[in-house]
Design an enzyme around this catalytic site. Structure first.
Site, PDB file in Angstrom:
ATOM      1  N   CYS A  83     -19.337 -17.177 -41.328  1.00 25.96           N
ATOM      2  CA  CYS A  83     -19.737 -18.093 -40.258  1.00 25.96           C
ATOM      3  C   CYS A  83     -18.546 -18.368 -39.340  1.00 25.96           C
ATOM      4  O   CYS A  83     -17.489 -18.793 -39.806  1.00 25.96           O
ATOM      5  CB  CYS A  83     -20.261 -19.402 -40.837  1.00 25.96           C
ATOM      6  SG  CYS A  83     -21.847 -19.231 -41.692  1.00 25.96           S
ATOM      7  N   PHE A 281     -35.372   3.876 -32.220  1.00 28.33           N
ATOM      8  CA  PHE A 281     -34.742   3.137 -33.328  1.00 28.33           C
ATOM      9  C   PHE A 281     -35.787   2.169 -33.902  1.00 28.33           C
ATOM     10  O   PHE A 281     -35.552   0.964 -34.006  1.00 28.33           O
ATOM     11  CB  PHE A 281     -33.496   2.371 -32.860  1.00 28.33           C
ATOM     12  CG  PHE A 281     -32.526   3.180 -32.040  1.00 28.33           C
ATOM     13  CD1 PHE A 281     -31.544   3.942 -32.656  1.00 28.33           C
ATOM     14  CD2 PHE A 281     -32.602   3.172 -30.650  1.00 28.33           C
ATOM     15  CE1 PHE A 281     -30.633   4.675 -31.890  1.00 28.33           C
ATOM     16  CE2 PHE A 281     -31.707   3.910 -29.883  1.00 28.33           C
ATOM     17  CZ  PHE A 281     -30.722   4.653 -30.501  1.00 28.33           C
ATOM     18  N   GLU A 305     -36.922   7.192 -35.651  1.00 31.88           N
ATOM     19  CA  GLU A 305     -36.000   6.498 -36.554  1.00 31.88           C
ATOM     20  C   GLU A 305     -35.285   7.547 -37.400  1.00 31.88           C
ATOM     21  O   GLU A 305     -35.899   8.518 -37.845  1.00 31.88           O
ATOM     22  CB  GLU A 305     -36.769   5.518 -37.445  1.00 31.88           C
ATOM     23  CG  GLU A 305     -35.985   4.901 -38.569  1.00 31.88           C
ATOM     24  CD  GLU A 305     -34.797   4.089 -38.084  1.00 31.88           C
ATOM     25  OE1 GLU A 305     -33.700   4.281 -38.656  1.00 31.88           O
ATOM     26  OE2 GLU A 305     -34.955   3.292 -37.146  1.00 31.88           O
ATOM     27  N   CYS A 376     -28.108  -6.568 -30.483  1.00 27.51           N
ATOM     28  CA  CYS A 376     -27.396  -7.597 -31.234  1.00 27.51           C
ATOM     29  C   CYS A 376     -25.909  -7.605 -30.890  1.00 27.51           C
ATOM     30  O   CYS A 376     -25.135  -8.324 -31.523  1.00 27.51           O
ATOM     31  CB  CYS A 376     -27.588  -7.414 -32.738  1.00 27.51           C
ATOM     32  SG  CYS A 376     -26.969  -5.832 -33.359  1.00 27.51           S
TER      33      CYS A 376
END
Length: 431
Positions: A83, A281, A305, A376
């Site tokens: 974190c 993907f 994929e 991401c």
């Protein structure tokens, strides 16, 4: 003479990609963890390069109003590296993530956009969301989490961002002799649980009993996963459709991410009956399934994929729709084979490394009317968006989602259209 271990006082100026803040000491750039913009801190240097230093804020001399007490005892200098932002309020975390995305778009792609990070439902305190946690095991058989940029393991009694289903397994309360790591997986929509164990020896030792019943799988060198007992994975339900997801495969780790991202992608692309849609993907087929339902039996939904397990999952999950075709292949290689295909809409959801130049050029060569890029990593997203711009596609919208509270990670959705279409939309908006 090395400066690693030295301590300096400095003022933190800004936030940087990767969970860092940036300051300067004697005109030397210093990347600092556990600090916040505007703070005066004492930093201990942990790494030195020819261009900059890295360090940890071991004392806060002047605190930011955004600073809060970290909820986890294992968060902080020299402790768990999982974190990055537990010491910041959730509002501040989202604000900093938005700034990082904006900065990456500007620096790398020359795109100026203000980005607002949206909260995902279900985790108002930013805890208890991670449905997949990979614990490392130390020499004494204790499960823990890796320290930041180090091989050391921080033994923990509990991970606060882990989903309750992961916590129920009791991985951190169990000793794991002759085991390298344990991945704990919990479905967010049913009672399925699984652990994937990587042994340190060729033969699998007798495994300890867990607090909650679960499937057990073994991960071999090279990544292959084999079921020892129980299911090969867990089941998830999104938009009324059940998906089988292998325990070692990819799935969004935030319980709300699957529903939210699917809705956002479909709203962005608006696929029509009879169209051809591509999901690159595609993983276990999350977006492929939604696209297939939208284009209907007269259309086509084509997924690609590279992971064999994910392809098996996607094929199984979408077995009831004849308009679906899933190929096991490298995405760039498969797009070369599909060079003559005319795609109407395309979704890309690549790993952190991004799609890359070859994939972007192949996609734009198909001239789809709209592209949705799920990412991401804002740095590789910006790099690929710059290539889309060079290939005649313009960024129409970007949304960001706080799918990883307490960490620096953020999930983005970029929507692109051909330049001629984008100009027409802009003219209509002006009228």
């Amino acid at each position: 003479m090395t400066r690693v271990g030295n301590e300096y006082e400095l003022t933190v100026d800004d936030v940087a990609h990767g969970g860092w803040c940036v300051g300067r000491h004697d005109d030397q750039v210093v990347f600092v963890r556990h600090a916040l913009p505007g703070e005066r801190v004492r930093v201990r240097v942990t790494e030195e390069t020819t261009r900059f230093l890295r360090g940890e804020a071991i004392e806060i001399l002047t605190a930011s109003p955004d600073r809060v007490e970290a909820p986890c005892a294992f968060a902080g200098p020299g402790k768990c590296g999982g974190c990055d932002w537990q010491h910041a309020s959730l509002e501040a975390q989202r604000r900093m993530k938005g700034q990082v995305v904006s900065d990456q778009l500007s620096r790398i792609a020359g795109i100026e956009r203000e980005v607002v990070v949206e909260e995902l439902p279900g985790t108002p305190d930013g805890l208890g969301w991670r449905t997949r946690v990979r614990f490392s095991v130390d020499d004494e058989g204790r499960a823990g989490l890796r320290r930041h940029r180090a091989h050391g393991i921080e033994p923990v009694d509990r991970c606060l961002i882990a989903h309750p289903g992961v916590t129920e397994l009791g991985v951190t309360e169990t000793r794991w002799p002759d085991v390298k790591d344990v991945e704990a997986v919990a479905s967010s929509t049913c009672a399925d649980r699984a652990v994937v164990v990587t042994p340190t020896k060729a033969r699998l030792t007798t495994l300890p009993e867990l607090k909650a019943s679960s499937a057990v799988l073994r991960r071999f060198k090279g990544g292959r996963v084999q079921a020892v007992r129980g299911r090969r994975g867990v089941r998830e339900t999104v938009a009324g459709r059940e998906y089988r997801v292998s325990a070692g495969g990819f799935w969004q780790v935030h319980p709300a991410a699957g529903e939210v991202l699917t809705a956002a992608v479909m709203d962005a692309l608006k696929p029509l009956p009879g169209e051809t849609a591509m999901d690159l993907f595609c993983g276990a087929g999350l977006f492929t399934g939604a696209l297939a339902e939208a284009v209907g039996p007269e259309g086509r939904a084509m997924g690609v994929e590279s992971g064999a397990e994910a392809v098996r999952d996607a094929t199984y999950n979408l077995r009831d729709m004849e308009q679906v075709r899933v190929e096991k292949n490298d995405v760039a290689a498969q797009l070369r084979e599909w060079a003559d295909v005319r795609a109407d809409v395309v979704v890309l959801d690549p790993p952190r490394a991004g799609a890359g130049v070859k994939v972007v050029r192949s996609v734009t060569g198909m001239r789809p009317r709209a592209v949705a890029y799920v990412s991401c990593d804002p740095a590789t997203l910006a790099r690929d968006l710059a290539e889309f711009e060079r290939s005649g596609y313009r960024l129409m919208d970007i949304r960001a989602f706080d799918a990883f509270p307490m960490t620096h990670h953020v999930e983005c959705l970029a929507v692109l259209e051909p330049v001629h279409k984008a100009r027409r939309h802009q003219e209509q908006d002006q009228d």
